[in-house]
Every structure is written in C-alpha cells, then in structure tokens.
Design an enzyme around this catalytic site. Structure first.
Site, PDB file in Angstrom:
ATOM      1  N   HIS A  84     -80.146 -63.455 -67.334  1.00 60.83           N
ATOM      2  CA  HIS A  84     -79.462 -64.110 -65.973  1.00 60.83           C
ATOM      3  C   HIS A  84     -79.217 -65.581 -66.149  1.00 60.83           C
ATOM      4  O   HIS A  84     -78.015 -65.893 -65.900  1.00 60.83           O
ATOM      5  CB  HIS A  84     -80.430 -63.744 -64.792  1.00 60.83           C
ATOM      6  CG  HIS A  84     -80.570 -62.356 -64.509  1.00 60.83           C
ATOM      7  ND1 HIS A  84     -79.666 -61.166 -64.678  1.00 60.83           N
ATOM      8  CD2 HIS A  84     -81.647 -61.674 -64.133  1.00 60.83           C
ATOM      9  CE1 HIS A  84     -80.064 -60.118 -64.480  1.00 60.83           C
ATOM     10  NE2 HIS A  84     -81.411 -60.348 -64.136  1.00 60.83           N
TER      11      HIS A  84
ATOM     12  N   ASP B 175     -72.250 -57.123 -66.362  1.00 66.18           N
ATOM     13  CA  ASP B 175     -73.544 -56.470 -66.734  1.00 66.18           C
ATOM     14  C   ASP B 175     -74.118 -56.858 -67.942  1.00 66.18           C
ATOM     15  O   ASP B 175     -73.498 -57.040 -69.081  1.00 66.18           O
ATOM     16  CB  ASP B 175     -73.167 -54.828 -66.500  1.00 66.18           C
ATOM     17  CG  ASP B 175     -74.394 -53.862 -66.412  1.00 66.18           C
ATOM     18  OD1 ASP B 175     -75.579 -54.272 -66.103  1.00 66.18           O
ATOM     19  OD2 ASP B 175     -74.286 -52.679 -66.352  1.00 66.18           O
TER      20      ASP B 175
ATOM     21  N   LEU C 214     -57.944 -71.974 -58.032  1.00 64.94           N
ATOM     22  CA  LEU C 214     -58.329 -70.758 -58.096  1.00 64.94           C
ATOM     23  C   LEU C 214     -59.541 -70.213 -57.110  1.00 64.94           C
ATOM     24  O   LEU C 214     -60.252 -71.064 -56.745  1.00 64.94           O
ATOM     25  CB  LEU C 214     -59.196 -71.045 -59.441  1.00 64.94           C
ATOM     26  CG  LEU C 214     -59.245 -69.726 -60.376  1.00 64.94           C
ATOM     27  CD1 LEU C 214     -60.040 -70.041 -61.891  1.00 64.94           C
ATOM     28  CD2 LEU C 214     -60.435 -68.780 -59.907  1.00 64.94           C
TER      29      LEU C 214
HETATM   30  C1  FPP Z   1     -76.527 -57.253 -64.389  1.00 62.39           C
HETATM   31  O1  FPP Z   1     -77.137 -57.385 -65.647  1.00 62.39           O
HETATM   32  C2  FPP Z   1     -76.351 -58.586 -63.691  1.00 62.39           C
HETATM   33  C3  FPP Z   1     -76.987 -58.764 -62.531  1.00 62.39           C
HETATM   34  C4  FPP Z   1     -77.576 -58.150 -61.502  1.00 62.39           C
HETATM   35  C5  FPP Z   1     -76.844 -60.321 -61.959  1.00 62.39           C
HETATM   36  C6  FPP Z   1     -75.829 -61.128 -62.496  1.00 62.39           C
HETATM   37  C7  FPP Z   1     -76.000 -62.677 -62.303  1.00 62.39           C
HETATM   38  C8  FPP Z   1     -75.674 -63.511 -63.208  1.00 62.39           C
HETATM   39  C9  FPP Z   1     -74.574 -63.390 -64.202  1.00 62.39           C
HETATM   40  C10 FPP Z   1     -75.965 -65.046 -62.780  1.00 62.39           C
HETATM   41  C11 FPP Z   1     -75.847 -65.493 -61.416  1.00 62.39           C
HETATM   42  C12 FPP Z   1     -74.408 -65.734 -61.227  1.00 62.39           C
HETATM   43  C13 FPP Z   1     -74.073 -66.762 -60.248  1.00 62.39           C
HETATM   44  C14 FPP Z   1     -72.513 -66.659 -59.907  1.00 62.39           C
HETATM   45  C15 FPP Z   1     -74.754 -67.797 -59.818  1.00 62.39           C
HETATM   46  P1  FPP Z   1     -78.442 -56.497 -65.607  1.00 62.39           P
HETATM   47  O2  FPP Z   1     -79.542 -57.101 -65.230  1.00 62.39           O
HETATM   48  O3  FPP Z   1     -78.335 -55.246 -64.857  1.00 62.39           O
HETATM   49  O4  FPP Z   1     -78.358 -56.081 -67.109  1.00 62.39           O
HETATM   50  P2  FPP Z   1     -79.041 -54.605 -67.896  1.00 62.39           P
HETATM   51  O5  FPP Z   1     -78.095 -53.614 -67.394  1.00 62.39           O
HETATM   52  O6  FPP Z   1     -79.054 -55.128 -69.276  1.00 62.39           O
HETATM   53  O7  FPP Z   1     -80.425 -54.679 -67.326  1.00 62.39           O
END
Ligand code: FPP
Length: 252
Positions: free
Chosen positions: A41, A24, A135
C-alpha cells in the site's frame, strides 16, 4: 423514450477526459517480495503520485481513484488501520503540492465512518484546493456504487419530497444530479490493475458507457508507460454510445 444520462458525447477522444482507476494488487506485489501487505500500500501511494503527474501532463481533467471500498472494512484490523494512517499521512504531506499544482481534491464516499481527524483533514484539503481546476483528483473512500445510488435516491427525495407521489417525473438527468460525483463527466476510461476483470461496486451508474481496460500488472508497478499503453488501447476503441458504426464515422 428512455433518456440516457450520457448527455455529452465527447468530441475529442485522443486523451480520455475522465479516467477512473481500481488500484488493485498492492497486497500481491508485497507478498511476492516477502514483504507485509502494508508495504504494498505504501508503494501504491508512490504510484498514485506518478499517475497523477502523468495525467496532468497528458491533459486528463478528472482522475478518480478507488482507495477504499465499503467492503474493505472486512480486512484484518491492522491493515485497515495502516490504510487509514496512510491516508492521513498522505493528506498531511501532499496537500501543499496539490494546491500549488492546480489540483482540486475531493473525497467521495460515506466519510462518517472515518475517525474525526481524518474527516477534518479531508474537509480542510478539499477547502484548500477548491479554487483549483487544472486536474480534478477524486479519491473514493468508503465508497460503494450501490451506496451511491441509494444515497442519491434518499437525497433526491429529501430535496424534492413531492416527487415521491410522482415518480414518473424522475428522469436519469435529474436523478444523476444527486450522485456523489454529479459535478464530473462520466469516466471515459476505466483501468483496473492486478488481473481481476470486475468493477467491484465502483462507479456502477457512471461506468455504463465507459471503456474498460484490465491489466495484469500490480498497482505499485503502474507508471506513465503503463498509462500510455492504456491510452493507446483506448484510442483504438470505437465509442458508439448507442449509435451505429456508420453514424460514428459521419459524426467524426
Ligand atoms: C487494492 O490492493 C488496494 C487497496 C485496497 C488500497 C489502495 C490504496 C492505495 C493505493 C494507497 C492509498 C492511496 C491514497 C490515495 C492515499 P489489494 O490490497 O486488494 O491487493 P491484492 O489484491 O493483491 O491483495
């Protein structure tokens, strides 16, 4: 007697065997830098690479990452489509390396909602890495813990329709065989970055006895040092699995 599905109590607790992560804070990481959320992201993918490598070096056997929840479809269309493109690009770019590094990739969640190209890439990547065992990397995509519990019940009744008339014959161990990560031990350590202290419908069945670690740092900044801090905290926990403190000391 109620039998717990936590059948195996890990003997070595110095390194968690299974680590589950809610990544997050990508959006906030970007906003803080006056960048579009999507840049967060993209940086999040780099953190995934770092953490995967660090887990491999430390002997973690299962790493499970929450990449996209069932609820994330509610985000602006542009962000959802960028995330999909990122998954596609990452799979196309990384699968060779995963194969060479001995990583077995699996994706869990309701994949039927994804575009056919992404579904095809996911299945191809899973097939290409299925002989690997160093893994186990699992990406939870369009995943929700309640969805998992429900689909397990449906799958169980489909496979064993006679049990609908004898529900008392269903125990936790039988039921758990139908969960989407039935092949993995339950997570030992759960990590959530970004400051929120919630499980957010992640592996809600499997997290029953997991140690929960929350950190304020944003996911794009997470690295081996942060992982070690989480492991250090984990080593200080006393995992009782329902036993008393005295029993834990005797068993150790
Ligand atoms: C949460 O941060 C993150 C996500 C919803 C997406 C996670 C995706 C990645 C880390 C990239 C892709 C991963 C792979 C495995 C290819 P948020 O957007 O909710 O952050 P915020 O709470 O600050 O708004």
């Amino acid at each position: 007697m109620v039998t717990s599905s936590t059948l195996s109590i890990p003997s070595d607790v110095s390194v968690p065997r299974h680590v589950a992560v809610i990544m997050d804070g990508n959006g906030r990481w970007a906003t803080k830098r006056f960048l579009p959320r999507t840049a967060g992201h993209a940086r999040g993918v780099q953190a995934v690479r770092r953490v995967l490598e660090a887990c491999g070096q430390r002997g973690v056997e299962y790493l499970t990452l929450f990449a996209f929840s069932s609820e994330n479809w509610r985000r602006p269309e542009e962000e959802v489509s960028l995330l999909m493109r990122l998954f596609i690009q990452t799979l196309e770019k990384e699968v060779d390396k995963l194969e060479r590094q001995g990583v077995r990739l699996r994706v869990v969640g309701d994949l039927s909602a994804f575009e056919p190209k992404l579904q095809g890439l996911i299945h191809a990547a899973e097939r290409r890495t299925e002989a690997n065992s160093t893994l186990n990397l699992t990406i939870a995509a369009n995943y929700g813990g309640r969805w998992d519990i429900l689909q397990a019940m449906q799958a169980l009744l489909r496979a064993r329709p006679e049990l609908a008339a004898r529900p008392e014959a269903i125990d936790e161990a039988l039921y758990a065989q139908y969960l989407s990560m039935a092949w993995a031990p339950e997570p030992d350590l759960f990590i959530r970055t970004g400051g929120e202290q919630r499980i957010s419908n992640f592996l809600i069945w499997q997290l029953a006895y997991t140690e929960l670690y929350f950190t304020d740092g944003y996911w794009p900044d997470f690295d081996a040092k942060e992982l070690d801090a989480a492991f250090e905290w984990y080593r200080g926990r006393e995992r009782r699995f329902g036993r008393t403190s005295a029993q834990v000391s005797t068993d150790a």
